[in-house]
Design a protein around this motif. Structure first.
Motif, PDB file in Angstrom:
ATOM      1  N   THR A   1       2.926  -4.913   6.989  1.00  0.00           N
ATOM      2  CA  THR A   1       3.458  -5.520   5.802  1.00  0.00           C
ATOM      3  C   THR A   1       3.793  -4.653   4.682  1.00  0.00           C
ATOM      4  OG1 THR A   1       2.574  -7.603   6.514  1.00  0.00           O
ATOM      5  CG2 THR A   1       3.483  -7.515   4.325  1.00  0.00           C
ATOM      6  N   ARG A   2       2.472  -4.130   4.380  1.00  0.00           N
ATOM      7  CA  ARG A   2       2.413  -3.033   3.282  1.00  0.00           C
ATOM      8  C   ARG A   2       3.466  -2.035   3.448  1.00  0.00           C
ATOM      9  NH1 ARG A   2      -0.144   2.454   3.978  1.00  0.00           N
ATOM     10  NH2 ARG A   2      -0.417   3.066   1.745  1.00  0.00           N
TER      11      ARG A   2
ATOM     12  N   ALA B   1      -3.685 -13.608   5.834  1.00  0.00           N
ATOM     13  CA  ALA B   1      -2.108 -13.762   5.815  1.00  0.00           C
ATOM     14  C   ALA B   1      -1.592 -14.455   4.421  1.00  0.00           C
ATOM     15  CB  ALA B   1      -1.793 -14.646   6.905  1.00  0.00           C
TER      16      ALA B   1
ATOM     17  N   ASP C   1       6.486  -1.690   4.974  1.00  0.00           N
ATOM     18  CA  ASP C   1       7.582  -2.446   5.062  1.00  0.00           C
ATOM     19  C   ASP C   1       8.274  -2.857   3.744  1.00  0.00           C
ATOM     20  OD1 ASP C   1      10.299  -3.198   6.555  1.00  0.00           O
ATOM     21  OD2 ASP C   1       9.724  -5.229   5.472  1.00  0.00           O
ATOM     22  N   GLY C   2       7.090  -3.404   2.974  1.00  0.00           N
ATOM     23  CA  GLY C   2       7.255  -3.745   1.751  1.00  0.00           C
ATOM     24  C   GLY C   2       7.635  -2.855   0.627  1.00  0.00           C
TER      25      GLY C   2
ATOM     26  N   TYR D   1      -2.909  -4.835   0.442  1.00  0.00           N
ATOM     27  CA  TYR D   1      -2.874  -5.853   1.483  1.00  0.00           C
ATOM     28  C   TYR D   1      -3.739  -5.225   2.697  1.00  0.00           C
ATOM     29  CZ  TYR D   1       2.057  -6.664  -0.009  1.00  0.00           C
ATOM     30  OH  TYR D   1       3.338  -6.906  -0.751  1.00  0.00           O
TER      31      TYR D   1
ATOM     32  N   SER E   1       2.685 -10.264  -1.987  1.00  0.00           N
ATOM     33  CA  SER E   1       4.079  -9.987  -2.065  1.00  0.00           C
ATOM     34  C   SER E   1       4.946 -11.096  -2.910  1.00  0.00           C
ATOM     35  CB  SER E   1       4.733 -10.399  -0.546  1.00  0.00           C
ATOM     36  OG  SER E   1       3.992  -9.381   0.413  1.00  0.00           O
TER      37      SER E   1
ATOM     38  N   ALA F   1      -2.844  -6.249   5.756  1.00  0.00           N
ATOM     39  CA  ALA F   1      -1.763  -5.778   6.942  1.00  0.00           C
ATOM     40  C   ALA F   1      -1.005  -4.733   6.527  1.00  0.00           C
ATOM     41  CB  ALA F   1      -0.906  -6.930   7.102  1.00  0.00           C
TER      42      ALA F   1
ATOM     43  N   ASP G   1      -1.878 -11.968   1.605  1.00  0.00           N
ATOM     44  CA  ASP G   1      -0.837 -10.892   1.562  1.00  0.00           C
ATOM     45  C   ASP G   1       0.370 -11.518   1.194  1.00  0.00           C
ATOM     46  OD1 ASP G   1      -2.880  -9.098   2.438  1.00  0.00           O
ATOM     47  OD2 ASP G   1      -1.823  -8.535   4.351  1.00  0.00           O
ATOM     48  N   ASP G   2       0.680 -12.706   1.390  1.00  0.00           N
ATOM     49  CA  ASP G   2       1.803 -13.379   1.018  1.00  0.00           C
ATOM     50  C   ASP G   2       1.675 -13.720  -0.572  1.00  0.00           C
ATOM     51  OD1 ASP G   2       4.419 -14.954   1.798  1.00  0.00           O
ATOM     52  OD2 ASP G   2       3.186 -16.523   0.840  1.00  0.00           O
TER      53      ASP G   2
ATOM     54  N   THR H   1      -3.770  -0.413   1.148  1.00  0.00           N
ATOM     55  CA  THR H   1      -3.986  -1.333   2.474  1.00  0.00           C
ATOM     56  C   THR H   1      -5.528  -1.169   2.536  1.00  0.00           C
ATOM     57  OG1 THR H   1      -3.820  -2.091   4.473  1.00  0.00           O
ATOM     58  CG2 THR H   1      -3.320   0.399   4.278  1.00  0.00           C
TER      59      THR H   1
END
Length: 371
Positions: free
Chosen positions: A278-279, A135, A281-282, A273, A142, A275, A138-139, A255
C-alpha cells in the motif's frame, strides 16, 4: 507538534477539538459528520444536546452517558482501543517529534519502535483482529495523506537506504531536494534513511541560505548511518532541526514492514504504513509531477517498474515523467534502462522518460519532460 496540512480538506471530517467546536458553532449539528480520534470527554454537554444522526465517531474518548446517547440517536461509535502503541483512527499524519518521542530513553522506547515490535508480534500470531487494526490504520493514513496533498505538485525521489551521510552522493540528493522544493514542488520520499533522508533534508533546507545546508551536511556526517545506533543517527538530525527550526515541508512515506529502517526526521509529514505494498503504490501514485530515481538496488528497481506499469497502461497518453540518475548504474550495474526503454517505445512513454549522468541534471530533465 502535529503536522499542519498544506491544504485544508473540504469535507465532513472532524480531526481536532477546534474543528469540532467550529462545526457545532456554525452548524449546530453533527449529523453525518465523521469525527476522528478527537478527545470529547470535555464535550459531554454538547454531545447530549446536538443532533448526531448518521454521525460516526472513530476512536473518540467520551463520557459513557454521551456515548449511549449518540448511539440512541443513530450515530456509530467505534471506541478507542486500549493498549496499542498507535491510534488506528488517527486523523493526522505523524511528525518526527511524535514518532521519536522518548528517544532519550533509547530508540526502543519510542512510539516508532514500539509500533514495529507490535507489528512483528501480531504478524507472527496471525490474529485477524490485529490485521483489521492495521488495515484501519493504513486507510486512515491514506485518507489524511490525500487531504494533505490536495492541489499540490508532488515529485517523488527514490533511492537506496544505504547512502551514507558525508558522501558526495548524499550531498547531491540533498541539493536535489532543495532545488525541487525551491521550484515550488512538494518532495515526497520513502521516508527512510539514505537517499530518502537526503532529499527530505534538502526540502527542509529550502527556506534558508545555501550555507545552512553545507553546515547541516557537515554536522550530520558525524553520525553517517543508522547502524549501529539509530539513537545517535536520529539525535544528529534533531540537533540540525533545533539549530535551524521551521524548515521547509516535505513528505515521507515509510513502512513498519521494513522496521529495521527508521523514519528520517526531516520529513515534516510522515505517512507511515504497516502494509508495504500500500505504501509503495501510494507513494508513486501521488507523485503527479514525476519521479526521480537515484542509484539503488532491489527496492529502487522495483519502484521503477511499479511506476512504469501504470504509465505503460495510461490510456489518456499522460504518463508521469521518470528520470533515472547515473547512466552507469542503470545501464551496467543494474541494467534497468534498456528494459524501460523497450516498454516505453511500445507506448506513449518514450517522451516522458530520461536517463541523466549527474544528479544536477535531474531537475532540468524533469522540467523538460513536463514535470
Amino acid at each position: 507538534m502535529q503536522p499542519t496540512p498544506l491544504h485544508s480538506a473540504h469535507d465532513r471530517e472532524i480531526e481536532s477539538l477546534a474543528e469540532f467546536d467550529k462545526v457545532v458553532s456554525e452548524h449546530g449539528s453533527l449529523a453525518r459528520f465523521r469525527v476522528q480520534a478527537v478527545d470529547l470527554t470535555d464535550r459531554t454537554d454538547t454531545l447530549l444536546a446536538v443532533d448526531t444522526t448518521d454521525a460516526v465517531f472513530l476512536g473518540c474518548p467520551m463520557d459513557s452517558e454521551a456515548a449511549a446517547r449518540v448511539r440512541v440517536t443513530g450515530a456509530l461509535v467505534f471506541p478507542p482501543i486500549p493498549g496499542l502503541p498507535f491510534d488506528p483512527y488517527r486523523g493526522l499524519l505523524y511528525s518526527p517529534d511524535e514518532l521519536f518521542a522518548s528517544l532519550d530513553d533509547g530508540y526502543e522506547a519510542t512510539p516508532d519502535a514500539r509500533a514495529y515490535a507490535w507489528f512483528q508480534q501480531t504478524k507472527a500470531d496471525g490474529d485477524v483482529y490485529a490485521s483489521m487494526l492495521r488495515a484501519i490504520h493504513d486507510d486512515s493514513v491514506s485518507d489524511t495523506l490525500d487531504e494533505l496533498l490536495v492541489g499540490t505538485r508532488v515529485v517523488g525521489v527514490m533511492g537506496g537506504h544505504a547512502m551514507a551521510r558525508g558522501t558526495a552522493a548524499y550531498e547531491g540528493a540533498a541539493r536535489l531536494g532543495r532545488e525541487l522544493a525551491r521550484a515550488g514542488l512538494t518532495v515526497a520520499t520513502g521516508g527512510g534513511p539514505g537517499a530518502m533522508e537526503a532529499a527530505n533534508l534538502g526540502a527542509y533546507a529550502a527556506p534558508f541560505d545555501d550555507e545552512m545546508l553545507t553546515e547541516a551536511l557537515r554536522l550530520l556526517a558525524e553520525a553517517p548511518s543508522f547502524t549501529p545506533s539509530i539513537g545517535d543517527w536520529a539525535r544528529a538530525a534533531f540537533a540540525v532541526r533545533e539549530r535551524w527550526p521551521d524548515g521547509g515541508p516535505s513528505v515521507g512515506i515509510p513502512t513498519w514492514f521494513y522496521g529495521h529502517e527508521p523514519p528520517n526526521a526531516f520529513a515534516a509529514h510522515i505517512a507511515k504504513y504497516f502494509a508495504n505494498a500500500t505504501r509503495e503504490d501510494g507513494l508513486l501514485a501521488r507523485s503527479n509531477a514525476g519521479v526521480v530515481f537515484l542509484p539503488g538496488a532491489a527496492g529502487t528497481v522495483q519502484e521503477i517498474f511499479d511506476n512504469a506499469t501504470p504509465n505503460y497502461y495510461e490510456s489518456r497518453g499522460e504518463p508521469t515523467p521518470m528520470v533515472l540518475v547515473n547512466r552507469a548504474h542503470w545501464t551496467e550495474k543494474h541494467p534497468t534502462w534498456p528494459l524501460l526503454q523497450s516498454l516505453a517505445h511500445e507506448r506513449s512513454m518514450a517522451s516522458r522518460i530520461a536517463l541523466v549522468d549527474r544528479i544536477e541534471e535531474a531537475p532540468e530533465a524533469l522540467k523538460r519532460l513536463g514535470g
